[in-house]
Design an enzyme around this catalytic site. Structure first.
Site, PDB file in Angstrom:
ATOM      1  N   GLU A 174       8.685  -5.918   0.940  1.00 25.10           N
ATOM      2  CA  GLU A 174       7.757  -6.790   1.675  1.00 25.10           C
ATOM      3  C   GLU A 174       8.085  -6.895   3.163  1.00 25.10           C
ATOM      4  O   GLU A 174       8.330  -7.986   3.684  1.00 25.10           O
ATOM      5  CB  GLU A 174       7.749  -8.198   1.058  1.00 25.10           C
ATOM      6  N   GLU A 373       6.439  -6.316  -8.355  1.00 22.71           N
ATOM      7  CA  GLU A 373       6.604  -7.768  -8.534  1.00 22.71           C
ATOM      8  C   GLU A 373       5.254  -8.363  -8.893  1.00 22.71           C
ATOM      9  O   GLU A 373       4.220  -7.959  -8.362  1.00 22.71           O
ATOM     10  CB  GLU A 373       7.072  -8.480  -7.251  1.00 22.71           C
TER      11      GLU A 373
END
Length: 470
Positions: A174, A373
């Site tokens: 991320e 995720e």
């Protein structure tokens, strides 16, 4: 549990599908001041401003994976993991970011990797998960080319040390989040609000990523793949009015395509370049950067998905004197009737995961990818503990199941998706939220010596993994 095993499989996944979970070093290792580890920005920020962390809980102990990894890996095996993503702590491996390699860290990561492999669990290793070594932040963090080069050296060292056993590598998790948190919205250290510096940080992160990919190619790990983990948040316009559509397009450029396009296609979207140029925010670049990005695209894309982004055209002209932020171009839109996770304040929109995957198929060459995720944080889960001590988190089972249905549909439509990793294996420390919301398949009892207990979702996940479906 027996009943679940006897139910016919409606959603079947292919043999070899990656079932597992994801976490990061700072969030589970603990031992922040042990084993020769150097300070990272989280250790430092907590020392400086402990009041900014939920209940004043910092990163020093977290879930103590550093000492309990054997017990934890045994639990992973018990609940059906065949793969597990974790990160290496740069400041544990190279305490000052650039100097000597710490032999205690090498020993620790070697034993973790070996323990996973012995248990039949493939290690997926991520190199950077929000945890800049403090010594590197002190010379500018991702604003500095010197730090970019130090990171590339760190990546090379990791490939050399662990590449004989680790085949799945990721450069960043991320990468937009440290940009947002550290340089736009004040929820990560160094708490700077400055769009120009944010753009530079994002750009240098892409350069660091490309240099790590180049180092990986040079390492020539047999059977190895390198990728990046991106939180792709679909930007949905309020309506099909051109102003709303444009607002959603700009949000998508800034938050998704700023990393997705260079990582997969080897180039930035032309309209992002034009947007930054129009407002005089183009980053400082160096000769050879364009070729570096072009030549070092990824093999494998990790996709993190939690919630959609819904936007609309601006209602009002922005304050000309306020800091320049992405919201200069759009307002957020609360869609009536949306389903919410009230604890996290996030919308639950399962179809979003399908929309991302179809976009990857149609616009990004159907690159090999996986859900790296997806998960649900809930506060006060002890309410759902039964007389035997097990947390009955049926809401988490429903959350995973409904997302997996859409993943399955995308696969049936030809998307090259190889696995599903939940965030996360056990309740872990979530940055400034600490242990406010729990995400794990396994509960961690902070008041009882960090005792681990498998939740109902953990047993459900085991049946899904064992049956390759549900």
């Amino acid at each position: 549990m027996e009943q679940q095993l006897k139910q016919p499989i409606t959603y079947r996944f292919p043999a070899g599908f990656w079932w597992g979970s994801a976490t990061s070093a700072t969030q589970i290792e603990g031992a922040a001041n042990e084993g020769g580890k150097g300070k990272n920005i989280w250790d430092h920020w907590y020392e400086k401003e402990p009041h900014r962390f939920f209940n004043g809980v910092g990163p020093s102990t977290t879930s103590d994976f550093y000492h309990r990894y054997k017990e934890d890996i045994a639990l992973m095996k018990e609940i059906g993991h065949n793969s597990f993503r974790f990160s290496i702590s740069w400041s544990r491996l190279i305490p000052d970011g650039v100097g000597e390699v710490n032999p205690e860290a090498v020993r620790f990561y070697n034993t973790v990797i070996d323990e996973l492999l012995t248990s039949g669990i493939e290690p997926f290793v991520n190199l950077y998960h929000f945890d800049m070594p403090l010594a590197m932040q002190n010379i500018g963090g991702w604003e500095s080319r010197e730090v970019v080069d130090a990171y590339a050296r760190y990546a090379s060292i990791c490939f050399e040390l662990f590449g004989d056993r680790v085949k799945k590598w990721f450069t960043h998790n991320e990468p937009i989040v440290p940009v947002e948190g550290g340089y736009l919205y004040d929820f990560h250290y160094p708490n700077i609000v400055d769009f120009r510096r944010a753009v530079q940080v994002a750009y240098h992160t892409v350069i660091a990523h490309a240099k790590a990919v180049a180092a990986f190619r040079k390492a020539a790990i047999p059977g190895g793949q390198i990728g990046i983990i991106l939180n792709l948040t679909p930007s949905y316009p309020r309506s099909q009015h051109p102003a709303d559509v444009k607002a959603a397009h700009i949000a998508d450029l800034l938050f998704n395509r700023s990393f997705l396009d260079p990582a997969v296609k080897g180039e930035y979207p032309q309209d992002l370049i034009e947007l930054l140029d129009e407002h005089d925010f183009l980053p400082v670049t160096e000769a050879g950067d364009r070729e570096l990005i072009k030549e070092n695209t990824i093999d494998l894309l990790g996709i993190n998905y939690y919630q959609p982004r819904r936007v609309k055209a601006k209602e009002h002209l922005p304050n000309p004197d306020a800091p320049f932020l992405p919201e200069r171009f759009f307002d957020y839109y609360a869609m009536p009737g949306r389903k919410m996770n009230p604890y996290r304040g996030w919308e639950i929109y399962e179809k979003g995961i399908y929309d991302i995957l179809i976009n990857i198929k149609e616009n990004y060459g159907n690159i090999e990818c996986f859900i790296s995720e997806n998960g649900m944080g809930v506060e006060g889960e002890d309410r759902f503990r039964n007389e035997n001590g097990m947390i009955h988190d049926d809401y988490r089972i429903a959350f995973i199941r409904e997302h997996l249905k859409w993943v399955h549909r995308a696969m049936e439509e030809g998307v090259n998706v190889k696995g599903y990793h939940l965030w996360t294996f056990m309740d872990n420390w979530s940055w400034t939220n600490a242990y406010k919301n729990r995400y794990g398949l396994v509960a961690v009892d902070l008041d009882n010596g960090l005792k681990r207990t498998i939740k109902k979702s953990g047993y459900w996940f085991k049946t899904v993994a064992e049956n390759n479906g549900f």
